[in-house]
Design a protein around this motif. Structure first.
Motif, PDB file in Angstrom:
ATOM      1  N   ARG A  25      -5.346  -3.002   4.619  1.00  0.00           N
ATOM      2  CA  ARG A  25      -6.629  -2.821   5.324  1.00  0.00           C
ATOM      3  C   ARG A  25      -7.191  -4.166   5.793  1.00  0.00           C
ATOM      4  NH1 ARG A  25      -9.901   1.069   1.332  1.00  0.00           N
ATOM      5  NH2 ARG A  25     -10.713  -0.976   0.920  1.00  0.00           N
ATOM      6  N   LEU A  26      -6.301  -5.069   6.205  1.00  0.00           N
ATOM      7  CA  LEU A  26      -6.707  -6.394   6.647  1.00  0.00           C
ATOM      8  C   LEU A  26      -6.259  -6.647   8.083  1.00  0.00           C
ATOM      9  CD1 LEU A  26      -5.660  -8.593   3.575  1.00  0.00           C
ATOM     10  CD2 LEU A  26      -7.984  -7.924   4.209  1.00  0.00           C
ATOM     11  N   THR A  27      -7.100  -7.343   8.823  1.00  0.00           N
ATOM     12  CA  THR A  27      -6.692  -7.905  10.103  1.00  0.00           C
ATOM     13  C   THR A  27      -6.060  -9.268   9.812  1.00  0.00           C
ATOM     14  OG1 THR A  27      -8.785  -9.058  10.446  1.00  0.00           O
ATOM     15  CG2 THR A  27      -8.624  -6.777  11.298  1.00  0.00           C
TER      16      THR A  27
ATOM     17  N   GLN B   4       0.000  -7.055  -3.912  1.00  0.00           N
ATOM     18  CA  GLN B   4       0.560  -6.340  -2.756  1.00  0.00           C
ATOM     19  C   GLN B   4       0.903  -7.323  -1.631  1.00  0.00           C
ATOM     20  OE1 GLN B   4      -2.764  -3.189  -2.726  1.00  0.00           O
ATOM     21  NE2 GLN B   4      -1.195  -2.449  -1.322  1.00  0.00           N
ATOM     22  N   ALA B   5       0.034  -8.300  -1.430  1.00  0.00           N
ATOM     23  CA  ALA B   5       0.202  -9.249  -0.321  1.00  0.00           C
ATOM     24  C   ALA B   5       1.403 -10.166  -0.514  1.00  0.00           C
ATOM     25  CB  ALA B   5      -1.074 -10.079  -0.155  1.00  0.00           C
ATOM     26  N   GLU B   6       1.908 -10.277  -1.728  1.00  0.00           N
ATOM     27  CA  GLU B   6       3.064 -11.139  -1.971  1.00  0.00           C
ATOM     28  C   GLU B   6       4.288 -10.694  -1.179  1.00  0.00           C
ATOM     29  OE1 GLU B   6       3.501 -11.446  -6.216  1.00  0.00           O
ATOM     30  OE2 GLU B   6       1.794 -12.819  -6.368  1.00  0.00           O
ATOM     31  N   GLN B   7       4.310  -9.446  -0.729  1.00  0.00           N
ATOM     32  CA  GLN B   7       5.436  -8.947   0.070  1.00  0.00           C
ATOM     33  C   GLN B   7       5.283  -9.273   1.555  1.00  0.00           C
ATOM     34  OE1 GLN B   7       8.338  -7.811  -1.206  1.00  0.00           O
ATOM     35  NE2 GLN B   7       7.286  -8.526  -3.036  1.00  0.00           N
ATOM     36  N   VAL B   8       4.104  -9.695   1.985  1.00  0.00           N
ATOM     37  CA  VAL B   8       3.870  -9.974   3.406  1.00  0.00           C
ATOM     38  C   VAL B   8       4.806 -11.070   3.926  1.00  0.00           C
ATOM     39  CG1 VAL B   8       2.174 -10.791   5.103  1.00  0.00           C
ATOM     40  CG2 VAL B   8       1.507  -9.071   3.403  1.00  0.00           C
ATOM     41  N   PRO B   9       4.905 -12.235   3.277  1.00  0.00           N
ATOM     42  CA  PRO B   9       5.812 -13.264   3.807  1.00  0.00           C
ATOM     43  C   PRO B   9       7.273 -12.798   3.891  1.00  0.00           C
ATOM     44  CG  PRO B   9       4.341 -14.221   2.179  1.00  0.00           C
ATOM     45  CD  PRO B   9       4.149 -12.731   2.122  1.00  0.00           C
ATOM     46  N   VAL B  10       7.711 -12.026   2.918  1.00  0.00           N
ATOM     47  CA  VAL B  10       9.084 -11.524   2.913  1.00  0.00           C
ATOM     48  C   VAL B  10       9.303 -10.595   4.109  1.00  0.00           C
ATOM     49  CG1 VAL B  10      10.755 -10.120   1.617  1.00  0.00           C
ATOM     50  CG2 VAL B  10       9.247 -11.715   0.401  1.00  0.00           C
ATOM     51  N   GLU B  11       8.358  -9.691   4.318  1.00  0.00           N
ATOM     52  CA  GLU B  11       8.474  -8.748   5.441  1.00  0.00           C
ATOM     53  C   GLU B  11       8.373  -9.471   6.777  1.00  0.00           C
ATOM     54  OE1 GLU B  11       8.872  -5.307   7.736  1.00  0.00           O
ATOM     55  OE2 GLU B  11       9.536  -5.844   5.724  1.00  0.00           O
TER      56      GLU B  11
ATOM     57  N   ILE C 227       1.157 -12.753  15.645  1.00  0.00           N
ATOM     58  CA  ILE C 227      -0.030 -12.028  15.156  1.00  0.00           C
ATOM     59  C   ILE C 227       0.152 -10.527  15.338  1.00  0.00           C
ATOM     60  CG2 ILE C 227      -2.492 -11.639  15.566  1.00  0.00           C
ATOM     61  CD1 ILE C 227      -2.667 -14.733  16.031  1.00  0.00           C
ATOM     62  N   ALA C 228       0.742 -10.108  16.452  1.00  0.00           N
ATOM     63  CA  ALA C 228       1.011  -8.678  16.665  1.00  0.00           C
ATOM     64  C   ALA C 228       2.005  -8.156  15.625  1.00  0.00           C
ATOM     65  CB  ALA C 228       1.534  -8.442  18.079  1.00  0.00           C
ATOM     66  N   ALA C 229       2.984  -8.974  15.248  1.00  0.00           N
ATOM     67  CA  ALA C 229       3.958  -8.561  14.238  1.00  0.00           C
ATOM     68  C   ALA C 229       3.310  -8.398  12.863  1.00  0.00           C
ATOM     69  CB  ALA C 229       5.108  -9.567  14.173  1.00  0.00           C
ATOM     70  N   TYR C 230       2.247  -9.151  12.598  1.00  0.00           N
ATOM     71  CA  TYR C 230       1.533  -9.022  11.323  1.00  0.00           C
ATOM     72  C   TYR C 230       0.755  -7.715  11.231  1.00  0.00           C
ATOM     73  CZ  TYR C 230       2.100 -13.575   9.030  1.00  0.00           C
ATOM     74  OH  TYR C 230       2.599 -14.645   8.348  1.00  0.00           O
ATOM     75  N   ARG C 231       0.296  -7.196  12.366  1.00  0.00           N
ATOM     76  CA  ARG C 231      -0.608  -6.039  12.365  1.00  0.00           C
ATOM     77  C   ARG C 231      -0.099  -4.885  11.496  1.00  0.00           C
ATOM     78  NH1 ARG C 231      -1.414  -5.743  17.640  1.00  0.00           N
ATOM     79  NH2 ARG C 231      -2.923  -7.407  17.448  1.00  0.00           N
ATOM     80  N   PRO C 232       1.107  -4.353  11.731  1.00  0.00           N
ATOM     81  CA  PRO C 232       1.544  -3.221  10.902  1.00  0.00           C
ATOM     82  C   PRO C 232       1.815  -3.595   9.450  1.00  0.00           C
ATOM     83  CG  PRO C 232       3.285  -3.874  12.424  1.00  0.00           C
ATOM     84  CD  PRO C 232       2.068  -4.672  12.784  1.00  0.00           C
ATOM     85  N   VAL C 233       2.110  -4.847   9.195  1.00  0.00           N
ATOM     86  CA  VAL C 233       2.373  -5.299   7.825  1.00  0.00           C
ATOM     87  C   VAL C 233       1.065  -5.377   7.032  1.00  0.00           C
ATOM     88  CG1 VAL C 233       3.328  -7.186   6.432  1.00  0.00           C
ATOM     89  CG2 VAL C 233       4.420  -6.548   8.596  1.00  0.00           C
TER      90      VAL C 233
END
Length: 151
Positions: A40-42, A113-120, A29-35
């Motif tokens: 503008r999402l928690t 934009q969120a489609e890049q979240v899993p990759v990152e 969850i901490a790793a998700y924070r900067p991504v």
């Protein structure tokens, strides 16, 4: 008498699944924070948006069931998402007393934009697709066992 080791002590901290899950969960969850910050999402808001991108519109009750959360927890969260112009809260057409959530145009556009979240996240967690699929399979099995579907 020899000192117990994690391999021989059934209560060794390092051997406990609850410890491993707790530490791993906080770290992920901490790793998700900067991504998620640029969106503008928690992390909990991201879970709400994932559910809505897949299933909108949803009643607050249905959303709570999908996320295994309480409606009292989700209600203020969805108000914040509404303030961000990502979701629209309104009366459920099937039940005038219930709340229905739908995506705004901005909320639908955010999906791209969120489609890049899993990759990152794969990069940040240093895991390949096969490792993540194995982990997901095990975690899904665990979720099913701790939250059995009522018959």
């Amino acid at each position: 008498m020899p000192e117990p080791t994690p391999a021989t002590d059934p209560l060794a901290l390092e051997s406990q699944i609850c410890f491993a899950l707790s530490v791993a969960s906080r770290g992920v969850i901490a790793a998700y924070r900067p991504v998620l910050e640029p969106l503008r999402l928690t992390h909990p808001q991201y879970l709400v948006m994932l559910a809505l991108w897949q299933h909108a519109p949803l009643s607050l009750k249905d959303l709570a069931e999908r996320l295994h959360m309480e409606t009292a927890t989700l209600s203020p969260m969805t108000r914040r998402l509404e303030a961000l112009s990502y979701v629209q809260r309104g009366r459920n057409p099937d039940d005038g007393r219930g709340l229905a959530l739908s995506l705004t145009d901005e909320g639908r556009a955010l999906r791209q934009q969120a489609e890049q979240v899993p990759v990152e996240m794969m990069r940040r967690l240093q895991m390949d697709e096969d490792e993540l699929q194995d982990l997901h399979r095990l975690m899904t099995t665990l979720m099913e066992r701790v939250h059995p579907v009522p018959e």
